[in-house]
Design a protein around this motif. Structure first.
Motif, PDB file in Angstrom:
ATOM      1  N   ASN A  60      88.243   5.040  73.665  1.00 36.39           N
ATOM      2  CA  ASN A  60      88.349   4.245  75.041  1.00 36.39           C
ATOM      3  C   ASN A  60      88.979   2.659  75.075  1.00 36.39           C
ATOM      4  OD1 ASN A  60      86.052   5.100  76.399  1.00 36.39           O
ATOM      5  ND2 ASN A  60      84.663   4.617  75.163  1.00 36.39           N
ATOM      6  N   GLN A  61      90.454   2.852  73.522  1.00 37.75           N
ATOM      7  CA  GLN A  61      90.976   1.595  73.285  1.00 37.75           C
ATOM      8  C   GLN A  61      92.250   1.775  74.458  1.00 37.75           C
ATOM      9  OE1 GLN A  61      90.317  -1.793  71.858  1.00 37.75           O
ATOM     10  NE2 GLN A  61      92.811  -2.147  72.766  1.00 37.75           N
ATOM     11  N   PRO A  62      92.891   0.932  75.142  1.00 34.40           N
ATOM     12  CA  PRO A  62      94.014   1.437  75.552  1.00 34.40           C
ATOM     13  C   PRO A  62      95.469   1.096  74.984  1.00 34.40           C
ATOM     14  CG  PRO A  62      93.286  -0.481  76.393  1.00 34.40           C
ATOM     15  CD  PRO A  62      91.982  -0.212  76.069  1.00 34.40           C
ATOM     16  N   ARG A  63      96.082   1.367  74.724  1.00 32.25           N
ATOM     17  CA  ARG A  63      97.298   1.459  73.183  1.00 32.25           C
ATOM     18  C   ARG A  63      98.863   1.044  74.385  1.00 32.25           C
ATOM     19  NH1 ARG A  63      95.813   1.834  68.503  1.00 32.25           N
ATOM     20  NH2 ARG A  63      93.972   2.223  68.800  1.00 32.25           N
ATOM     21  N   THR A  64      99.389   0.708  73.679  1.00 34.35           N
ATOM     22  CA  THR A  64     100.850   0.275  73.949  1.00 34.35           C
ATOM     23  C   THR A  64     101.549   1.475  74.131  1.00 34.35           C
ATOM     24  OG1 THR A  64     101.231  -0.459  71.718  1.00 34.35           O
ATOM     25  CG2 THR A  64     100.315  -2.629  73.053  1.00 34.35           C
ATOM     26  N   LEU A  65     103.135   1.221  74.527  1.00 39.19           N
ATOM     27  CA  LEU A  65     104.037   2.022  74.711  1.00 39.19           C
ATOM     28  C   LEU A  65     104.421   3.250  73.152  1.00 39.19           C
ATOM     29  CD1 LEU A  65     106.087   3.743  75.793  1.00 39.19           C
ATOM     30  CD2 LEU A  65     107.734   1.577  75.809  1.00 39.19           C
ATOM     31  N   ALA A  66     103.705   1.642  72.473  1.00 38.57           N
ATOM     32  CA  ALA A  66     104.256   2.474  70.990  1.00 38.57           C
ATOM     33  C   ALA A  66     103.309   3.274  70.376  1.00 38.57           C
ATOM     34  CB  ALA A  66     104.539   1.634  69.872  1.00 38.57           C
ATOM     35  N   GLY A  67     101.697   2.868  70.651  1.00 37.16           N
ATOM     36  CA  GLY A  67     101.035   2.621  70.407  1.00 37.16           C
ATOM     37  C   GLY A  67     100.325   2.728  69.691  1.00 37.16           C
ATOM     38  N   GLY A  68      99.815   0.930  69.371  1.00 40.35           N
ATOM     39  CA  GLY A  68      99.448   0.071  69.381  1.00 40.35           C
ATOM     40  C   GLY A  68      98.282  -1.083  69.870  1.00 40.35           C
ATOM     41  N   MET A 145     113.716 -20.744  69.464  1.00 42.47           N
ATOM     42  CA  MET A 145     112.303 -20.598  69.727  1.00 42.47           C
ATOM     43  C   MET A 145     111.756 -20.172  71.502  1.00 42.47           C
ATOM     44  SD  MET A 145     110.789 -21.087  67.006  1.00 42.47           S
ATOM     45  CE  MET A 145     112.432 -20.504  66.376  1.00 42.47           C
ATOM     46  N   LEU A 146     113.092 -20.855  71.596  1.00 45.55           N
ATOM     47  CA  LEU A 146     113.080 -20.646  73.829  1.00 45.55           C
ATOM     48  C   LEU A 146     113.167 -18.851  73.723  1.00 45.55           C
ATOM     49  CD1 LEU A 146     115.251 -23.325  75.829  1.00 45.55           C
ATOM     50  CD2 LEU A 146     112.156 -22.931  75.956  1.00 45.55           C
ATOM     51  N   GLY A 147     113.724 -18.437  73.160  1.00 43.50           N
ATOM     52  CA  GLY A 147     114.187 -17.221  72.733  1.00 43.50           C
ATOM     53  C   GLY A 147     113.363 -16.287  72.514  1.00 43.50           C
ATOM     54  N   LEU A 148     112.196 -16.612  71.237  1.00 45.78           N
ATOM     55  CA  LEU A 148     111.541 -16.067  70.698  1.00 45.78           C
ATOM     56  C   LEU A 148     110.264 -15.791  71.850  1.00 45.78           C
ATOM     57  CD1 LEU A 148     110.101 -14.407  68.452  1.00 45.78           C
ATOM     58  CD2 LEU A 148     109.998 -17.132  67.252  1.00 45.78           C
ATOM     59  N   TRP A 149     110.193 -16.995  72.273  1.00 45.08           N
ATOM     60  CA  TRP A 149     109.323 -17.089  73.436  1.00 45.08           C
ATOM     61  C   TRP A 149     109.403 -16.016  74.524  1.00 45.08           C
ATOM     62  CZ3 TRP A 149     104.098 -19.145  73.527  1.00 45.08           C
ATOM     63  CH2 TRP A 149     103.581 -18.736  74.748  1.00 45.08           C
ATOM     64  N   ILE A 150     109.955 -16.406  75.519  1.00 45.14           N
ATOM     65  CA  ILE A 150     110.389 -15.633  77.033  1.00 45.14           C
ATOM     66  C   ILE A 150     110.412 -14.494  76.262  1.00 45.14           C
ATOM     67  CG2 ILE A 150     112.379 -15.474  78.520  1.00 45.14           C
ATOM     68  CD1 ILE A 150     113.175 -18.170  77.760  1.00 45.14           C
ATOM     69  N   ILE A 151     111.531 -13.551  75.246  1.00 41.58           N
ATOM     70  CA  ILE A 151     112.061 -12.331  74.915  1.00 41.58           C
ATOM     71  C   ILE A 151     110.865 -11.994  74.000  1.00 41.58           C
ATOM     72  CG2 ILE A 151     113.440 -10.339  74.741  1.00 41.58           C
ATOM     73  CD1 ILE A 151     115.605 -12.359  74.666  1.00 41.58           C
ATOM     74  N   GLY A 152     110.043 -12.164  73.005  1.00 43.89           N
ATOM     75  CA  GLY A 152     108.726 -12.388  72.537  1.00 43.89           C
ATOM     76  C   GLY A 152     108.024 -12.044  73.450  1.00 43.89           C
ATOM     77  N   GLY A 153     107.812 -12.804  74.554  1.00 42.36           N
ATOM     78  CA  GLY A 153     106.670 -12.576  75.867  1.00 42.36           C
ATOM     79  C   GLY A 153     106.633 -10.990  76.254  1.00 42.36           C
ATOM     80  N   ILE A 154     108.057 -11.043  76.186  1.00 43.51           N
ATOM     81  CA  ILE A 154     108.455  -9.007  76.768  1.00 43.51           C
ATOM     82  C   ILE A 154     107.843  -7.993  75.579  1.00 43.51           C
ATOM     83  CG2 ILE A 154     110.271  -7.150  78.096  1.00 43.51           C
ATOM     84  CD1 ILE A 154     111.566  -9.942  78.467  1.00 43.51           C
ATOM     85  N   VAL A 155     108.193  -8.355  74.852  1.00 45.33           N
ATOM     86  CA  VAL A 155     108.720  -7.198  73.197  1.00 45.33           C
ATOM     87  C   VAL A 155     107.034  -7.075  73.310  1.00 45.33           C
ATOM     88  CG1 VAL A 155     109.419  -6.676  72.139  1.00 45.33           C
ATOM     89  CG2 VAL A 155     111.099  -7.408  73.325  1.00 45.33           C
ATOM     90  N   GLU A 156     106.542  -7.927  72.579  1.00 47.03           N
ATOM     91  CA  GLU A 156     105.164  -8.089  71.744  1.00 47.03           C
ATOM     92  C   GLU A 156     104.220  -6.957  72.795  1.00 47.03           C
ATOM     93  OE1 GLU A 156     101.430 -10.642  69.553  1.00 47.03           O
ATOM     94  OE2 GLU A 156     104.043 -11.425  70.527  1.00 47.03           O
ATOM     95  N   PRO A 157     103.410  -7.635  74.042  1.00 49.06           N
ATOM     96  CA  PRO A 157     102.884  -6.546  74.705  1.00 49.06           C
ATOM     97  C   PRO A 157     102.793  -4.825  74.718  1.00 49.06           C
ATOM     98  CG  PRO A 157     103.348  -8.529  75.544  1.00 49.06           C
ATOM     99  CD  PRO A 157     104.272  -8.529  74.720  1.00 49.06           C
ATOM    100  N   GLU A 158     104.353  -4.475  74.512  1.00 49.21           N
ATOM    101  CA  GLU A 158     105.205  -3.274  74.624  1.00 49.21           C
ATOM    102  C   GLU A 158     104.893  -2.688  73.858  1.00 49.21           C
ATOM    103  OE1 GLU A 158     105.659  -1.368  77.005  1.00 49.21           O
ATOM    104  OE2 GLU A 158     106.592  -2.563  78.821  1.00 49.21           O
ATOM    105  N   LEU A 159     104.953  -3.258  72.213  1.00 49.99           N
ATOM    106  CA  LEU A 159     105.256  -3.090  71.009  1.00 49.99           C
ATOM    107  C   LEU A 159     103.296  -2.776  70.468  1.00 49.99           C
ATOM    108  CD1 LEU A 159     107.484  -4.284  69.141  1.00 49.99           C
ATOM    109  CD2 LEU A 159     107.383  -1.553  70.470  1.00 49.99           C
ATOM    110  N   GLY A 160     102.431  -3.944  70.571  1.00 45.23           N
ATOM    111  CA  GLY A 160     101.377  -4.112  70.033  1.00 45.23           C
ATOM    112  C   GLY A 160     101.985  -5.384  68.992  1.00 45.23           C
TER     113      GLY A 160
END
Length: 288
Positions: A60-68, A145-160
């Motif tokens: 029942n656990q949803p997974r990210t694109l990378a399986g996380g 930090m702006l780059g980390l916050w903005i792009i990290g917010g896109i990448v982190e949910p996709e990888l887990g």
């Protein structure tokens, strides 16, 4: 026509005979449906409904694109990374240049204040990672930090979380490794730009994997590299190293086949580590 064996048929696959039954509901299950439990096997229905104790791969656990695992907070690791950078930035403002001298990336140099040789080639391997979280100027810190916050917010949910953290650390290491390999031995460098450019590389790979429009990403990458090579005082080696490292790791994470996903992902990360270690050792031997 071969005679039937008289065995019951799987309740989910009626054309398959089986001698195994679910330890919870006692329905017949074939090898394709069997889920390993503490005692015997259970059917996917019992595991999914929570009535069993089987070790299914998080039915029942949803997974990210990378399986996380999909987390409620899509910037959890990003916040931790920003907190580490902020803590070091405050420490630098308090301690001054002394802390920068101790943690920045220096290949091999003589420190007249200490009266001794310092640098990665002298065994201070920690500089390869500490420099990737170190900032001295407020503008440099805020921009990264702006780059980390903005792009990290896109990448982190996709990888887990775990895979995202690994990708960020390897991006920072790759940026430091290439800077160590190609920069002047006594040229200090610092900043989270390697991690930020790793995120840019990851973003490009994810956009391609999702089959989204690549034009905005290509334009952003092009502008980022243009600024890298035209602005003075920029460690282009750290930017390029982070970009390549982040792209390679992310490609391995999101393109790994489901059957051997963990193995392929570990191998992709291990390959990037081997490349980085190879560059680091080659430069150390050359300097010493």
């Amino acid at each position: 026509m071969e005679p039937e064996s008289g065995l019951p048929r799987c309740h989910r696959h009626p054309d398959v005979e089986t001698g195994i039954r679910c330890t919870r509901c006692e329905k017949p299950i074939c090898p394709q449906c069997m889920v390993s439990a503490s005692v015997g096997f259970q059917c996917p229905d019992c595991v999914r409904n929570g009535s069993g104790t089987g070790h299914a791969p998080d039915a029942n656990q949803p997974r990210t694109l990378a399986g996380g695992r999909v987390a409620t907070d899509g910037r959890f690791v990003t916040k931790i990374l920003i907190a580490i950078n902020l803590a070091l930035f405050i420490a630098v403002q308090v301690a001054g240049d002394r802390l920068v001298d101790e943690l920045s990336l220096i290949g091999y140099a003589y420190n007249p204040q200490l009266g001794e040789v310092v640098g990665v080639a002298d065994g201070e391997w920690y500089r390869l990672l500490t420099s990737a979280f170190l900032h001295q100027e407020i503008a440099h810190f805020v921009f990264n930090m702006l780059g980390l916050w903005i792009i990290g917010g896109i990448v982190e949910p996709e990888l887990g979380r775990a895979r995202y953290a690994a990708m960020c650390l390897l991006s920072g290491l790759s940026g430091s490794a290439l800077a160590y390999l190609l920069s002047a031995a006594n040229q200090p460098s610092l900043g989270a730009s390697g991690i930020v450019f790793g995120l840019i590389g990851a973003w490009a790979v994810l956009t391609r994997r999702r089959r989204y429009d690549m034009r905005p990403v290509v334009l952003f990458v092009g502008l980022s590299l243009l600024l890298t090579f035209t602005r003075p005082g920029i460690s282009w080696e750290a930017h390029v190293g982070g970009l390549i490292g982040g792209a390679l790791v992310t490609y391995g994470l999101v393109h790994a086949p489901r059957v051997r996903r963990n193995l392929v992902q570990y191998a992709a990360c291990g390959l990037v580590v081997l490349i980085d270690v190879g560059m680091i050792l080659a430069r150390s031997v050359a300097l010493t």
